[in-house]
Write a protein that holds these residues in place. Structure first.
Motif, PDB file in Angstrom:
ATOM      1  N   THR A  58       0.933  -1.186   0.045  1.00 54.85           N
ATOM      2  CA  THR A  58       0.003   0.146  -0.156  1.00 54.85           C
ATOM      3  C   THR A  58       1.176   0.878   0.054  1.00 54.85           C
ATOM      4  N   ILE A  59       1.109   2.555  -0.977  1.00 62.03           N
ATOM      5  CA  ILE A  59       0.661   3.452  -1.306  1.00 62.03           C
ATOM      6  C   ILE A  59       0.698   4.410  -0.885  1.00 62.03           C
TER       7      ILE A  59
ATOM      8  N   ASN B 247       8.187   7.265   1.333  1.00 63.64           N
ATOM      9  CA  ASN B 247       9.808   7.750   0.730  1.00 63.64           C
ATOM     10  C   ASN B 247       9.141   6.182  -1.038  1.00 63.64           C
ATOM     11  N   TRP B 248      10.080   7.213  -1.533  1.00 65.34           N
ATOM     12  CA  TRP B 248       9.325   6.575  -2.734  1.00 65.34           C
ATOM     13  C   TRP B 248      11.226   5.321  -2.855  1.00 65.34           C
TER      14      TRP B 248
ATOM     15  N   LEU C  22      10.777   2.154  -0.898  1.00 64.09           N
ATOM     16  CA  LEU C  22       9.678   1.613  -1.783  1.00 64.09           C
ATOM     17  C   LEU C  22      10.125   0.445  -2.303  1.00 64.09           C
ATOM     18  N   THR C  23      11.711   1.255  -2.938  1.00 69.99           N
ATOM     19  CA  THR C  23      12.042   0.541  -4.043  1.00 69.99           C
ATOM     20  C   THR C  23      13.220  -0.165  -3.729  1.00 69.99           C
ATOM     21  N   GLU C  24      13.732  -0.448  -2.957  1.00 68.54           N
ATOM     22  CA  GLU C  24      14.832  -0.579  -2.239  1.00 68.54           C
ATOM     23  C   GLU C  24      14.498  -2.342  -2.350  1.00 68.54           C
TER      24      GLU C  24
END
Length: 128
Positions: free
Chosen positions: A101-102, A107-108, A111-113
């Protein structure tokens, strides 16, 4: 909003998991060898029925047998690597998809790590 993200699954190598994987690889090798023998038998049977197409039949069956022998080599290699692998090391066991859920303001970069799930003897021991 929800998004789907791929998460790596890693197994920690233990004596039990090593034995299980070894058995699995040996079983796959055995089945592939059986398939090769069955294909050779089927090839001879078909060649006796239609002698005029003997070359075509041989080419098709050779391709299938070679494919299976390549898989046998791959599993043999994996068995050899498994013997070398030390107890306690991590090995990749595929990926799963996670629903995340975003919301605005998140902090993007976090989330992408890359995320991972660590499994030891079938039990999830860590989620990062």
């Amino acid at each position: 909003m929800n998004i789907i993200k791929k998460v790596t699954v890693k197994k920690i190598v233990t004596d039990d998991s090593k034995a299980q994987l070894s058995e699995e690889y040996q079983l796959k090798i055995f089945k592939l060898e059986q398939e090769c023998e069955q294909l050779k038998f089927e090839q001879k049977k078909l060649e006796q029925r239609s002698a005029s197409k003997k070359a075509d039949i041989a080419v098709k069956f050779k391709k299938e047998i070679t494919n299976r022998k390549d898989h046998i080599k791959w599993y043999t290699y994996k068995l050899e690597q498994l013997e070398i692998l030390p107890i306690g090391s991590e090995m990749n066991d595929g990926e799963v998809e996670a629903l995340i859920t975003i919301e605005e303001g998140m902090n993007w970069d976090n989330l992408t790590e890359e995320k991972s799930i660590i499994v030891k003897d079938g039990i999830i021991t860590k989620i990062t």
